[in-house]
Scaffold this motif. Sequence first.
Motif, PDB file in Angstrom:
ATOM      1  N   GLU A 126       6.957 -15.088   0.149  1.00 19.99           N
ATOM      2  CA  GLU A 126       7.176 -15.420   1.567  1.00 19.99           C
ATOM      3  C   GLU A 126       5.894 -15.723   2.325  1.00 19.99           C
ATOM      4  O   GLU A 126       5.835 -16.661   3.115  1.00 19.99           O
ATOM      5  N   ILE A 127       4.864 -14.892   2.080  1.00 15.66           N
ATOM      6  CA  ILE A 127       3.666 -15.017   2.914  1.00 15.66           C
ATOM      7  C   ILE A 127       2.543 -15.766   2.207  1.00 15.66           C
ATOM      8  O   ILE A 127       1.645 -16.273   2.845  1.00 15.66           O
ATOM      9  N   GLY A 128       2.604 -15.807   0.882  1.00 12.82           N
ATOM     10  CA  GLY A 128       1.512 -16.430   0.137  1.00 12.82           C
ATOM     11  C   GLY A 128       0.575 -15.371  -0.419  1.00 12.82           C
ATOM     12  O   GLY A 128       0.945 -14.189  -0.518  1.00 12.82           O
ATOM     13  N   PHE A 129      -0.656 -15.773  -0.712  1.00 14.38           N
ATOM     14  CA  PHE A 129      -1.601 -14.846  -1.308  1.00 14.38           C
ATOM     15  C   PHE A 129      -2.225 -13.953  -0.224  1.00 14.38           C
ATOM     16  O   PHE A 129      -2.696 -14.452   0.789  1.00 14.38           O
ATOM     17  N   ILE A 130      -2.210 -12.669  -0.465  1.00 16.20           N
ATOM     18  CA  ILE A 130      -2.787 -11.738   0.524  1.00 16.20           C
ATOM     19  C   ILE A 130      -3.838 -10.887  -0.177  1.00 16.20           C
ATOM     20  O   ILE A 130      -3.609 -10.357  -1.263  1.00 16.20           O
ATOM     21  N   SER A 131      -5.007 -10.743   0.460  1.00 17.76           N
ATOM     22  CA  SER A 131      -6.080 -10.020  -0.217  1.00 17.76           C
ATOM     23  C   SER A 131      -5.838  -8.512  -0.127  1.00 17.76           C
ATOM     24  O   SER A 131      -5.250  -8.030   0.849  1.00 17.76           O
ATOM     25  N   PRO A 132      -6.317  -7.785  -1.138  1.00 20.07           N
ATOM     26  CA  PRO A 132      -6.109  -6.328  -1.107  1.00 20.07           C
ATOM     27  C   PRO A 132      -6.778  -5.690   0.108  1.00 20.07           C
ATOM     28  O   PRO A 132      -6.285  -4.695   0.620  1.00 20.07           O
ATOM     29  N   GLY A 133      -7.876  -6.302   0.563  1.00 18.21           N
ATOM     30  CA  GLY A 133      -8.530  -5.772   1.765  1.00 18.21           C
ATOM     31  C   GLY A 133      -7.567  -5.740   2.943  1.00 18.21           C
ATOM     32  O   GLY A 133      -7.692  -4.911   3.841  1.00 18.21           O
ATOM     33  N   GLU A 134      -6.577  -6.624   2.917  1.00 20.48           N
ATOM     34  CA  GLU A 134      -5.615  -6.660   4.016  1.00 20.48           C
ATOM     35  C   GLU A 134      -4.386  -5.781   3.730  1.00 20.48           C
ATOM     36  O   GLU A 134      -3.938  -5.030   4.584  1.00 20.48           O
ATOM     37  N   PHE A 135      -3.861  -5.867   2.497  1.00 15.10           N
ATOM     38  CA  PHE A 135      -2.598  -5.138   2.288  1.00 15.10           C
ATOM     39  C   PHE A 135      -2.769  -3.688   1.848  1.00 15.10           C
ATOM     40  O   PHE A 135      -1.870  -2.884   2.059  1.00 15.10           O
ATOM     41  N   ILE A 136      -3.942  -3.353   1.261  1.00 14.92           N
ATOM     42  CA  ILE A 136      -4.100  -1.942   0.828  1.00 14.92           C
ATOM     43  C   ILE A 136      -4.030  -0.985   2.032  1.00 14.92           C
ATOM     44  O   ILE A 136      -3.268  -0.018   2.007  1.00 14.92           O
ATOM     45  N   PRO A 137      -4.767  -1.254   3.126  1.00 16.46           N
ATOM     46  CA  PRO A 137      -4.670  -0.326   4.266  1.00 16.46           C
ATOM     47  C   PRO A 137      -3.242  -0.205   4.813  1.00 16.46           C
ATOM     48  O   PRO A 137      -2.822   0.878   5.209  1.00 16.46           O
ATOM     49  N   ILE A 138      -2.482  -1.314   4.781  1.00 18.12           N
ATOM     50  CA  ILE A 138      -1.101  -1.238   5.289  1.00 18.12           C
ATOM     51  C   ILE A 138      -0.239  -0.428   4.322  1.00 18.12           C
ATOM     52  O   ILE A 138       0.588   0.385   4.741  1.00 18.12           O
ATOM     53  N   SER A 139      -0.486  -0.613   3.024  1.00 22.20           N
ATOM     54  CA  SER A 139       0.311   0.158   2.060  1.00 22.20           C
ATOM     55  C   SER A 139      -0.069   1.636   2.130  1.00 22.20           C
ATOM     56  O   SER A 139       0.736   2.498   1.807  1.00 22.20           O
ATOM     57  N   GLU A 140      -1.298   1.907   2.582  1.00 27.33           N
ATOM     58  CA  GLU A 140      -1.682   3.313   2.735  1.00 27.33           C
ATOM     59  C   GLU A 140      -0.981   3.930   3.935  1.00 27.33           C
ATOM     60  O   GLU A 140      -0.451   5.027   3.858  1.00 27.33           O
ATOM     61  N   SER A 141      -0.949   3.187   5.036  1.00 32.45           N
ATOM     62  CA  SER A 141      -0.356   3.769   6.243  1.00 32.45           C
ATOM     63  C   SER A 141       1.150   3.937   6.081  1.00 32.45           C
ATOM     64  O   SER A 141       1.768   4.700   6.804  1.00 32.45           O
TER      65      SER A 141
END
Length: 583
Positions: free
Chosen positions: A372-387
């Motif tokens: 859906e969104i395309g390629f997302i860097s871990p720098g962006e999604f890791i903090p969200i997956s942590e929260s």
Amino acid sequence: MKKDFFSNKDVVSLKNYYLNNKVLINNFKEFLLNSNDALIKLVNGVYIYINIEKAFVMLYGDNKNIINSNEELCILTFDEFKKLFYNDDFEKLIDALSNASINLEVKIRNYKSKDLWIKIKGENIKDEKGQIVGFIGCLNDITREKKLEVELERLVSYDELTGLNNKKNFKRIINEEIRNHIRLKKRGAFIMINLDNFKFINDSCGHEAGDLYLIEFSNKLKKLVRDEKYACRFSVDEFIVFLPYINSIEEINDFTRKIMSLFENSYIISDKNIYTTTSIGVSLFPDDGQSFESLLKSADSALYKAKTNGKNQKQMFNDKISEEINRIYLIHKGLRNALEKNEMYVVFQPKIKLHNNEVDGFEALLRWNSREIGFISPGEFIPISESTRLIIPIGKFVLREVFSKIRYLLDEGYDNFKIAVNLSEIQLRDGGLVSYFNSLVKEYNVPPKYIELEITESMLMKSVDNNIECLMELKRLGASIALDDFGTGYSSLNHLTKLPIDVLKIDRSFLIDMKKNNKSKYIIENIIELSHKLNITVVAEGVEEEEQVEYLKSINCDKVQGYYYSKPQEFDNIINMLSKKGI
Ligand code: C2E
Ligand code: CA
Ligand code: CA
């Protein structure tokens, strides 16, 4: 100390005994008359005596009103008396008896199921030993006063025409909400609604029609909000709604769309069709303002933008922030089923020994390519997956991938390597990490010495003891521990001596800084020297240029990792970077 006038009576059958005992009643009256004057000021009420030990209550006076009984004297068991109260108000009253004097206001329902407010006032009774054995006082019916109070409250807090909050009351409510939102780290939206051309309605149809229009709109608005307390009539034709605890901009869009749709059709007021539109300005807490006034100011300027852009539309105060929030929301939503949809995979970046240019391990780095969104860097999604704690299943996926790849390499005859996995603080704190790690060791028959776990200093700063204990356990099993991103956080040399660390990874920013800043150079040189004394291997991260490689060699840095040698690669591309033992 007051003496209990009942205390020496032996009660056989509570009710009958007391009701037939005129002497006793006279005693009670006398007792009341001798009591504190203030205590027995009776208005529309009854005297009350509570006996805790025998668990009964005696009411004397105009019982008609309070409990709908024609008897002047009523004796009720605790269970009967309790039925008058809502929730656990009766228990609260009994608890309050520990105070010498009591002054309570409660809503009760009498035996005709009529609600009334009573004031309970009086003093507790103690026995010779000072134990509380009862209560004496009066119950006054204060329903009328309460109604007046409510009416007065309505007058000072609500808009007379529409019944919505007035400005003053709304401000009080929102200030309280702001405190809740700060405490829970939540977002809220401040939505300012202004009717377009309301003056025209007043001028052409008369003020009465204008009022009716406002009433009709307000009634519709009340149905749209989660709670009426979140809506306010702010000025003649201006309304504010607060949307609490929002997670996405979609929630705001949804709400403002509903508001706009209230204006799609004309309103029929006194047989006339009245048609208007509305402009809306939205500000966000805490992004656009952290107080009522600043939220108001931001929403007002967004509203101004909506008006000058041609009215009949909604404007956000800050489009950029709302885009960001939307993206966070999209990522959060996408993360929930990214694993199921096989959108995640792991890539590997080699670590190279500087003294012989050989690869002796890799760092596993997670990738997410969302449909859906395309390629997302871990720098962006890791903090969200942590929260959102989604890092727990995601982290398990990475570990499993790494174990399976190590199994593959071992089967292929390689055994001179380690693969490093990044750990999140949430995983470390979760409690299930060690047992999951152990289960993978068994399932893949992979000795833990092939695994390196990368942690950061900040992870250890949070609930330190538990986290260190968990790391110690993993180290005891045979895994090695690397301290990642050194130079970005606290960079405490203390940590090097106190923590169970085998490897120190110097952050890329340090290398970049080194060029401009001689101090950084000295720091790196000293850190390497100190690490070696402590038997810690040093890896420099983010090495991109030959010059850096030469310099790092000259100061005895052990290993490097960076684009100069290789970007992170898919597993198939890295296998031949390793050399087989004895070949
Ligand atoms: P990190 O652990 O510091 O990983 C190193 C990052 O630097 C990686 O970014 C890597 O691709 C990048 N890098 C390597 N060499 C160079 C270079 O020469 N120049 C530049 N400019 N960059 C280089 P990546 O893969 O985007 O990962 C970012 C961060 O996301 C990682 O930083 C790590 O903190 C986190 N991360 C990645 N995978 C995982 C994972 O599986 N679990 C957890 N908890 N975090 C992960
Ligand atoms: Ca890392
Ligand atoms: Ca790093």
